[in-house]
Design an enzyme around this catalytic site. Structure first.
Site, PDB file in Angstrom:
ATOM      1  CB  THR A 127       5.733   2.539  -0.060  1.00 26.65           C
ATOM      2  OG1 THR A 127       7.108   2.528   0.329  1.00 26.65           O
ATOM      3  CG2 THR A 127       5.572   3.335  -1.328  1.00 26.65           C
ATOM      4  N   GLY A 170       0.845  -1.196   0.000  1.00 31.89           N
ATOM      5  CA  GLY A 170       0.000   0.000   0.000  1.00 31.89           C
ATOM      6  C   GLY A 170       0.872   1.234   0.000  1.00 31.89           C
ATOM      7  CG  PHE A 190       2.754   6.967   5.114  1.00 34.19           C
ATOM      8  CD1 PHE A 190       3.569   5.890   4.815  1.00 34.19           C
ATOM      9  CD2 PHE A 190       1.384   6.818   4.958  1.00 34.19           C
ATOM     10  CE1 PHE A 190       3.024   4.679   4.386  1.00 34.19           C
ATOM     11  CE2 PHE A 190       0.839   5.619   4.536  1.00 34.19           C
ATOM     12  CZ  PHE A 190       1.657   4.550   4.242  1.00 34.19           C
ATOM     13  CG  ASP A 206      -8.590   6.504  10.176  1.00 36.71           C
ATOM     14  OD1 ASP A 206      -9.720   6.537   9.634  1.00 36.71           O
ATOM     15  OD2 ASP A 206      -7.523   6.644   9.540  1.00 36.71           O
TER      16      ASP A 206
HETATM   17  P1  ATP Z   1      -2.725   7.250   6.629  1.00 39.15           P
HETATM   18  O1  ATP Z   1      -1.803   7.144   7.785  1.00 39.15           O
HETATM   19  O2  ATP Z   1      -2.548   8.438   5.757  1.00 39.15           O
HETATM   20  O3  ATP Z   1      -4.168   6.968   7.015  1.00 39.15           O
HETATM   21  P2  ATP Z   1      -2.894   4.839   5.269  1.00 39.15           P
HETATM   22  O4  ATP Z   1      -4.147   4.592   6.012  1.00 39.15           O
HETATM   23  O5  ATP Z   1      -2.964   4.831   3.783  1.00 39.15           O
HETATM   24  O6  ATP Z   1      -2.224   6.121   5.685  1.00 39.15           O
HETATM   25  P3  ATP Z   1      -1.862   2.456   6.334  1.00 39.15           P
HETATM   26  O7  ATP Z   1      -3.293   2.055   6.485  1.00 39.15           O
HETATM   27  O8  ATP Z   1      -1.072   2.401   7.572  1.00 39.15           O
HETATM   28  O9  ATP Z   1      -1.747   3.867   5.739  1.00 39.15           O
HETATM   29  O10 ATP Z   1      -1.176   1.564   5.199  1.00 39.15           O
HETATM   30  C1  ATP Z   1      -1.520   1.643   3.829  1.00 39.15           C
HETATM   31  C2  ATP Z   1      -1.832   0.274   3.268  1.00 39.15           C
HETATM   32  O11 ATP Z   1      -0.714  -0.607   3.453  1.00 39.15           O
HETATM   33  C3  ATP Z   1      -2.993  -0.431   3.939  1.00 39.15           C
HETATM   34  O12 ATP Z   1      -4.219  -0.087   3.360  1.00 39.15           O
HETATM   35  C4  ATP Z   1      -2.680  -1.901   3.695  1.00 39.15           C
HETATM   36  O13 ATP Z   1      -3.105  -2.286   2.427  1.00 39.15           O
HETATM   37  C5  ATP Z   1      -1.160  -1.896   3.746  1.00 39.15           C
HETATM   38  N1  ATP Z   1      -0.693  -2.293   5.088  1.00 39.15           N
HETATM   39  C6  ATP Z   1      -0.465  -1.484   6.135  1.00 39.15           C
HETATM   40  N2  ATP Z   1      -0.055  -2.174   7.209  1.00 39.15           N
HETATM   41  C7  ATP Z   1      -0.026  -3.465   6.849  1.00 39.15           C
HETATM   42  C8  ATP Z   1       0.288  -4.713   7.531  1.00 39.15           C
HETATM   43  N3  ATP Z   1       0.677  -4.709   8.812  1.00 39.15           N
HETATM   44  N4  ATP Z   1       0.167  -5.853   6.856  1.00 39.15           N
HETATM   45  C9  ATP Z   1      -0.239  -5.859   5.562  1.00 39.15           C
HETATM   46  N5  ATP Z   1      -0.549  -4.736   4.852  1.00 39.15           N
HETATM   47  C10 ATP Z   1      -0.444  -3.563   5.480  1.00 39.15           C
END
Ligand code: ATP
Length: 306
Positions: free
Chosen positions: A55, A49, A53, A165
């Site tokens: 990747t 994802g 921030f 969230d």
């Molecule tokens: P923000 O902090 O701006 O809300 P975000 O929600 O896009 O950012 P995350 O949700 O932390 O950021 O991560 C982005 C994507 O990365 C997630 O939607 C998921 O698909 C993948 N991801 C994050 N953490 C994990 C994990 N521990 N295992 C597998 N995939 C993950």
């Protein structure tokens, strides 16, 4: 020789290597330092994802005894926005304090070419996408996953953290039968003399998931997480549909203020739609806590599981 353990898409929570976390092993605990050395990490090219921030990638974390598949959140190198780094650090500080099978655990943080947050891997990705792609998943299976989220949220409530969230996009699947809550970027610890967190100003907020008191008074509590949990339940039983589809945030707020709520998704059992509606109780004090939401889901799940 260290090994990477495998679990299948259908494994139950206790059969996976992320149920207990790595620091239950006394040898690993002795060495536990949340600072991870760069040479303990192998980063793959597989992107899980991305966001503002940077990747999230798949990686391997090497300890003396094993090699563990992990997810790594890599801060953009060229980010000249200091708040982005502060947000990652704040997320790491919250995650460091949490230890529950239904919450993605932080394994550590590594300062290398850029800041890297190392977390447990939830390989099947976000709940809403998984359900949209796998519509043959049974309603009972959805209830099992939603109940696991309520157990993770009950733990947060007991430990005085607000998530802020909670949404299907932030529930990640380890297997089809094992969900974990993720994304603690907006989360806060609640001070012992208060039962809510008061935001200083409105931010880029997920309005459709927010309770009225968040929008009207910037007040966030476990009860406002309960409201978001109701929206998450709606997303889950809709198999990944977008809530309040086609509506703008202000239109949703007006709808809620007028006492209207979303309708029952076609595949949602009526008992669970009733629970969803309870989660959308306007008055914060009258809204149930996670302790009672979890109990209702548990009773319902084990009744139908007979
Ligand atoms: P923000 O902090 O701006 O809300 P975000 O929600 O896009 O950012 P995350 O949700 O932390 O950021 O991560 C982005 C994507 O990365 C997630 O939607 C998921 O698909 C993948 N991801 C994050 N953490 C994990 C994990 N521990 N295992 C597998 N995939 C993950």
């Amino acid at each position: 020789m260290p090994t990477v353990t495998e679990s299948s898409q259908f494994s139950m929570p206790m059969d996976t290597d992320v149920y207990r976390g790595i620091y239950e092993d006394p040898d690993e605990l002795r060495m536990q330092t949340l600072k991870i050395k760069r040479d303990q990490l192998l980063l793959s090219e597989t992107e899980l994802g991305s966001g503002n921030f940077g990747t999230v990638k798949k990686g391997i974390f090497k300890t003396t005894k094993s090699e563990k598949k992990v997810a790594v959140k890599i801060l953009k190198n060229d980010s000249n926005d200091p708040t982005v780094q502060e947000e990652l650090m704040s997320e790491a500080r919250v995650m460091q304090q949490l230890d529950n099978p239904y919450i993605v655990r932080m394994i550590g943080i590594c300062e290398a070419e850029s800041w890297i947050l190392v977390m447990e891997l939830a390989e099947l990705g976000p709940l809403h996408k998984f359900l949209a792609k796998n519509r043959d998943v049974s309603e009972k299976n959805v209830t099992e996953l939603v109940h696991q989220v309520s157990m993770g949220m009950k733990y947060l409530e007991e430990n005085n953290f607000v998530h802020r969230d909670l949404a299907a996009r932030n529930v990640l699947l380890v297997t089809q039968h094992y969900a974990k809550i993720s994304d603690f970027g907006l989360s806060k610890a609640i001070q012992s003399n208060e039962n809510y967190y008061k935001a200083k100003s409105c931010g880029k907020w997920p309005i459709k998931w927010y309770a009225p008191e968040c929008i009207n008074f910037l007040k966030f509590s476990s009860k406002s997480d309960v409201w978001s949990f109701g929206v998450l339940m709606w997303e889950a039983y809709s198999y990944g549909q977008k809530p309040y589809k086609g509506m703008k945030g202000m239109e949703v707020t007006a709808m809620i203020e007028n006492g209207k709520r979303m309708e029952c998704p076609p595949r949602c059992p009526s008992e669970l739609f009733e629970l969803m509606q309870l989660c959308w109780t306007y008055n914060t004090e009258e809204r149930p806590a996670f302790s009672s939401v979890e109990l209702r889901l548990r009773n319902y799940y084990y009744d139908i599981a007979q």
